[in-house]
Design a protein around this motif. Sequence first.
Motif: not given
Length: 226
Positions: A99-106
């Motif tokens: 649910s965080h862009l930190t992981l999905s963008l990574s």
Amino acid sequence: MMTNLFSIFDPSTNLFNLPLNWLSTMIGLMFLPYSFWLIPNRFYMFWNFILNKLYNEFKTLLGNNINSSSSTFIFISMFTFVLFNNFLGLFPYIFTSTSHLTLSLSLSLPLWLSFMFFGWINNTQHMFSHMIPQGTPSILMPFMVMIETISNIIRPGTLAVRLTANMIAGHLLMTLLSSTGSNMPSYMVMMLIMIQILLLVLESAVAVIQSYVIAILSTLYSSEVN
């Protein structure tokens, strides 16, 4: 009592003053080694069936290239990783890392960058041909190049935001409904529990669909550079 509705997605919360939330991202690895030392069971055979179907589908999308068979394992691993983390976020007191862009963008940005570098270095003419669809009038060619360039640049962002937004939306809805349960009469609480169960089933379906969508779109993007 929850002071902020979005505090359930806050990675700064801790356990015994230790920021252990992001460790939930690796909990899925605990489910993998047992298949190497236990007798294969129904779950193991069912999971192998899913992976074989994904392998055949990704291989079809990538075409008959030499590296298509090995490249499918990248997207199968991506599907498995996102699926585990989506499902783990449905359990109480487990941090939802997807649910965080930190992981999905990574996940999406390095894949997209690798596709672009590989395509423009090895298949430059093919990448230029994607900028202008066949049959485009000459007067519209500059606009088509601009539109195709923008749509290509925002691809990693759309992949990441799609996964993040879908995971946040369902969790927020379930949190909003559960927070009203203490103020409801007993007969309404039973109805609320039934609605929450239906929402949990829906969120389970969303977890599978979103992991499939991010894997299949990444496969389609990679097939365009060959």
